[in-house]
Design an enzyme around this catalytic site. Structure first.
Site, short mmCIF file in Angstrom:
data_model
loop_
_atom_site.label_atom_id
_atom_site.label_comp_id
_atom_site.label_asym_id
_atom_site.label_seq_id
_atom_site.Cartn_x
_atom_site.Cartn_y
_atom_site.Cartn_z
N LYS A 19 10.75 9.66 5.93
CA LYS A 19 10.91 8.57 4.96
C LYS A 19 12.19 8.76 4.16
O LYS A 19 12.97 7.82 3.97
CB LYS A 19 9.68 8.50 4.04
CG LYS A 19 8.43 7.98 4.74
CD LYS A 19 7.15 8.17 3.93
CE LYS A 19 5.93 7.75 4.78
NZ LYS A 19 4.64 7.91 4.09
N GLN A 40 2.52 10.76 -1.19
CA GLN A 40 1.96 10.96 0.14
C GLN A 40 0.49 11.36 0.05
O GLN A 40 0.13 12.27 -0.70
CB GLN A 40 2.78 12.02 0.90
CG GLN A 40 2.38 12.20 2.35
CD GLN A 40 2.69 11.00 3.23
OE1 GLN A 40 3.57 10.20 2.94
NE2 GLN A 40 1.95 10.84 4.31
N ASP A 68 3.90 1.34 -1.64
CA ASP A 68 2.84 1.58 -0.67
C ASP A 68 1.76 0.49 -0.72
O ASP A 68 0.94 0.37 0.20
CB ASP A 68 2.16 2.93 -0.97
CG ASP A 68 2.53 4.01 0.03
OD1 ASP A 68 2.82 3.68 1.19
OD2 ASP A 68 2.48 5.19 -0.36
N1 GUN Z 1 -0.78 8.94 4.42
C1 GUN Z 1 -0.98 8.36 5.62
N2 GUN Z 1 -0.36 7.15 5.67
C2 GUN Z 1 0.24 6.98 4.47
C3 GUN Z 1 1.04 5.95 3.92
O1 GUN Z 1 1.32 4.91 4.53
N3 GUN Z 1 1.49 6.16 2.67
C4 GUN Z 1 1.19 7.28 1.97
N4 GUN Z 1 1.66 7.38 0.72
N5 GUN Z 1 0.45 8.25 2.44
C5 GUN Z 1 -0.02 8.11 3.69
#
Ligand code: GUN
Length: 289
Positions: free
Chosen positions: A55, A99, A122
């Site tokens: 990311k 995350q 998100d």
């Molecule tokens: N953990 C698994 N998928 C995601 C996501 O799309 N965003 C975040 N923040 N954590 C995750």
């Protein structure tokens, strides 16, 4: 021989990233601020570390500022909330990504609710979840947004289609169902307790698999010609002890029956980051930055 079109998520994501990078470059040319994305990772789960690294890398490549916060596994909830509060106040930060999953000592719900909804790229904050339900202008979770983009690349007007979403997580299944409903599909949400899952899946013109069980969805569960979107990322042991990634769908079998299908890897995965960066650019534009 296989009949299905294999949907290239890598190419679709690259096109979105190029578009985002172009918009950021033009912002910079006129002296506007670059979007800033803050990522917060607690602990040392290798999969999470790898996702967060990607990311940040993609954000920088697109011309964004990226603010990385890697915190030890024993970080307390108060400490994390204090960091989020400072990022909420920081004008250079337009998007905040925490995350998931978080370590057990931290209440994820409280953390998600502490993120400024205007920076919640998100789309996990209850305000943004609610706006997805009611149709307001909010942020939509990145993975379902990416899935919808891929669906529309095959079927631009999905209104009236029978859509079955297998999985009911807050991150994928539930928002995916809402997005498909917003597109006027007839939506069924199936899950681990669904009776006769194969026959429910066989109704689907659009089948989204997000249950987290390697290759569970078989060729015989798929309606001929259906669009199959595989959100699963499962590591399984392969030949000679090597491990490899497989989806929730038995790809080799399903591609004989489906009309279009996403591979794993190279399907939904790359779309999640592309949509995250698009949401972050949008957060920056909305902030008037
Ligand atoms: N953990 C698994 N998928 C995601 C996501 O799309 N965003 C975040 N923040 N954590 C995750």
């Amino acid at each position: 021989m296989s009949g299905a079109r294999v949907i290239d998520g890598q190419a679709a994501a690259a096109a979105i990233l190029a578009e985002v990078a172009g918009r950021i470059a033009s912002r910079k040319r006129r002296g506007a601020t670059a979007p800033g994305l803050a990522t917060l990772l607690v602990g040392d789960d290798p999969a999470s570390q790898s996702y967060v690294r990607s990311k940040n890398k993609r954000a920088s490549e697109a011309g964004m500022r990226s603010f990385e916060h890697a915190l030890p596994a024993n970080t307390g909830e108060a400490e994390l909330l204090a960091l989020i509060a400072s990022l909420n106040r920081d004008a250079a930060v337009h998007g905040i990504l925490v995350q998931l999953p978080l370590p057990a000592q931290i209440d994820s719900g409280r953390v998600i609710e502490s993120v400024d909804p205007a920076k919640d790229v998100d789309g996990f904050h209850p305000l943004n979840q609610g706006r997805l339900l009611s149709g307001g202008p909010g942020f939509v979770p990145c993975t379902p947004l990416g899935c919808l983009h891929l669906i529309k690349s095959v079927l631009p007007a999905p209104a009236g289609a029978e859509a079955v979403v297998v999985g009911r997580s807050n991150i994928v299944g539930k928002p995916m169902a809402q997005l498909l409903l917003r597109e006027s599909c007839t939506v069924t949400v199936a899950h681990s307790k669904t009776r006769d899952l194969p026959s429910v899946c066989r109704r689907a013109d659009i089948l989204v698999a997000a249950l987290g069980r390697p290759r569970m969805i078989q060729a015989g569960w798929i309606k001929p010609g259906a669009i199959v979107i595989d959100v699963g990322i499962n590591r399984v042991s392969g030949a000679q002890g090597a491990s490899r990634l497989v989806g929730d769908v038995d790809f080799e079998g399903a591609r004989e029956i489906a009309g279009a299908i996403t591979p794993v890897p190279g399907g939904v995965g790359p779309m999640t980051i592309a949509m995250l960066l698009r949401n972050t650019l949008e957060a920056c534009e909305r902030a008037g930055g």
